[in-house]
Design a protein around this motif. Structure first.
Motif, mmCIF file in Angstrom:
data_model
loop_
_atom_site.group_PDB
_atom_site.id
_atom_site.type_symbol
_atom_site.label_atom_id
_atom_site.label_comp_id
_atom_site.label_asym_id
_atom_site.label_seq_id
_atom_site.Cartn_x
_atom_site.Cartn_y
_atom_site.Cartn_z
ATOM 1 N N PRO A 160 32.029 101.331 -3.722
ATOM 2 C CA PRO A 160 30.689 100.950 -3.273
ATOM 3 C C PRO A 160 30.573 99.546 -2.692
ATOM 4 C CG PRO A 160 30.568 102.108 -5.359
ATOM 5 C CD PRO A 160 32.019 101.880 -5.096
ATOM 6 N N ARG A 161 31.235 98.566 -3.300
ATOM 7 C CA ARG A 161 31.105 97.193 -2.805
ATOM 8 C C ARG A 161 31.775 97.033 -1.437
ATOM 9 N NH1 ARG A 161 28.700 93.971 -6.232
ATOM 10 N NH2 ARG A 161 29.341 92.082 -5.159
ATOM 11 N N HIS A 162 32.923 97.623 -1.276
ATOM 12 C CA HIS A 162 33.573 97.522 0.035
ATOM 13 C C HIS A 162 32.859 98.371 1.077
ATOM 14 C CE1 HIS A 162 36.889 95.792 -2.424
ATOM 15 N NE2 HIS A 162 36.996 95.026 -1.358
ATOM 16 N N GLN A 163 32.276 99.471 0.655
ATOM 17 C CA GLN A 163 31.445 100.259 1.575
ATOM 18 C C GLN A 163 30.259 99.422 2.050
ATOM 19 O OE1 GLN A 163 30.344 103.971 -0.309
ATOM 20 N NE2 GLN A 163 32.449 104.346 -0.968
ATOM 21 N N ALA A 164 29.630 98.720 1.114
ATOM 22 C CA ALA A 164 28.481 97.878 1.459
ATOM 23 C C ALA A 164 28.883 96.769 2.428
ATOM 24 C CB ALA A 164 27.871 97.281 0.199
ATOM 25 N N ILE A 165 30.061 96.225 2.236
ATOM 26 C CA ILE A 165 30.540 95.165 3.125
ATOM 27 C C ILE A 165 30.812 95.710 4.518
ATOM 28 C CG2 ILE A 165 32.576 93.712 3.580
ATOM 29 C CD1 ILE A 165 32.491 93.019 0.552
ATOM 30 N N VAL A 166 31.445 96.871 4.606
ATOM 31 C CA VAL A 166 31.688 97.484 5.914
ATOM 32 C C VAL A 166 30.358 97.743 6.618
ATOM 33 C CG1 VAL A 166 32.552 99.545 7.086
ATOM 34 C CG2 VAL A 166 33.932 98.444 5.304
ATOM 35 N N LYS A 167 29.379 98.223 5.877
ATOM 36 C CA LYS A 167 28.049 98.477 6.447
ATOM 37 C C LYS A 167 27.453 97.201 7.013
ATOM 38 C CE LYS A 167 23.576 100.553 5.185
ATOM 39 N NZ LYS A 167 22.658 99.406 5.385
ATOM 40 N N ARG A 168 27.551 96.113 6.267
ATOM 41 C CA ARG A 168 26.988 94.842 6.720
ATOM 42 C C ARG A 168 27.736 94.299 7.932
ATOM 43 N NH1 ARG A 168 25.377 95.826 1.893
ATOM 44 N NH2 ARG A 168 23.696 94.696 0.821
ATOM 45 N N LEU A 169 29.030 94.457 7.958
ATOM 46 C CA LEU A 169 29.804 93.999 9.111
ATOM 47 C C LEU A 169 29.422 94.791 10.362
ATOM 48 C CD1 LEU A 169 33.269 93.573 7.380
ATOM 49 C CD2 LEU A 169 31.900 91.732 8.387
ATOM 50 N N ILE A 170 29.256 96.085 10.213
ATOM 51 C CA ILE A 170 28.833 96.918 11.344
ATOM 52 C C ILE A 170 27.460 96.467 11.837
ATOM 53 C CG2 ILE A 170 28.115 99.254 12.017
ATOM 54 C CD1 ILE A 170 30.336 100.302 10.118
ATOM 55 N N GLU A 171 26.541 96.261 10.899
ATOM 56 C CA GLU A 171 25.190 95.835 11.263
ATOM 57 C C GLU A 171 25.196 94.466 11.937
ATOM 58 O OE1 GLU A 171 22.817 98.193 7.663
ATOM 59 O OE2 GLU A 171 23.247 96.039 7.479
ATOM 60 N N ALA A 172 26.174 93.630 11.583
ATOM 61 C CA ALA A 172 26.275 92.296 12.181
ATOM 62 C C ALA A 172 26.957 92.314 13.544
ATOM 63 C CB ALA A 172 27.028 91.367 11.236
#
Length: 209
Positions: A160-172
């Motif tokens: 979950p934490r790395h998924q959340a980070i990937v999501k944020r990087l994509i959004e950025a």
């Protein structure tokens, strides 16, 4: 007082400040600074008092030093600064202080990475948020040929934490197709590691395998 004795006397407050910072003794840090201890004193490893405080996540000692004007970008012998170290270890309060007091967002650690890259690797979601908001380059490539996105996939656990980070990087706006030095893309790495949810997110963002 001879030259050697004078030098030792001058060094004593500096050594005491380094020790107090490392112990997280904010009151003693303030007192020693008032007594004239050097704000940017160095220990044998090149650590400043602020670096010593950051290593122990001693927020109030770090705050006292930063309020006194300590350099948040000063690096030790292994190229850590208070800013870079706080980001890598997930020390959010000290990181916020460094960001508010001149952190060099382009500074890099001994691996040629920004503060964002180890934060991505280690699953520090909130730190990744802080650094992206601050304006750290999401696509910076370190000496290994890896971006924060690649490190999140290659060295992360796919949870979950790395998924959340990937999501944020994509959004950025991170480049989801920026491959490693061997030409392997983040999506290919995710698939190789069985990180199905991360692979799905990357595919939805236009990633190629």
């Amino acid at each position: 007082m001879g030259g050697g004795a004078a030098a030792a006397a001058a060094a004593a407050p500096d050594a005491a400040l380094l020790a107090a910072a490392g112990d997280g003794d904010a009151a003693r840090v303030k007192a020693l600074l008032q007594q004239g201890a050097a704000l940017e004193a160095r220990d044998g490893s090149g650590n400043t008092p602020l670096l010593r405080a950051t290593q122990g996540n001693h927020v109030e000692a770090a705050r006292a030093l930063i309020d006194a004007g300590a350099d948040v970008n000063a690096k030790n012998a292994i190229h850590d600064s208070a800013y870079l170290l706080a980001g890598a270890r997930g020390y959010r309060e000290i990181l916020a202080l460094t960001l508010a007091h001149g952190a060099d967002l382009k500074s890099t650690n001994r691996y040629g990475g920004t503060a964002l890259i180890p934060a991505c690797e280690r699953g520090h979601v909130e730190v990744v948020d802080m650094l992206l908001v601050a304006g750290v380059d999401a696509d910076h490539v370190n000496n290994l040929g890896w971006t924060g996105l690649l490190e999140a996939v290659i060295l992360g656990d796919g949870g979950p934490r790395h998924q959340a980070i990937v999501k944020r990087l994509i959004e950025a706006g991170a480049d989801v197709n920026l491959a490693d030095g061997k030409g392997v893309t983040p999506l290919a790495h995710a698939r190789q590691r069985g990180q199905a949810e991360i692979a799905r997110m990357l595919e939805a963002a236009g990633a190629r395998g």
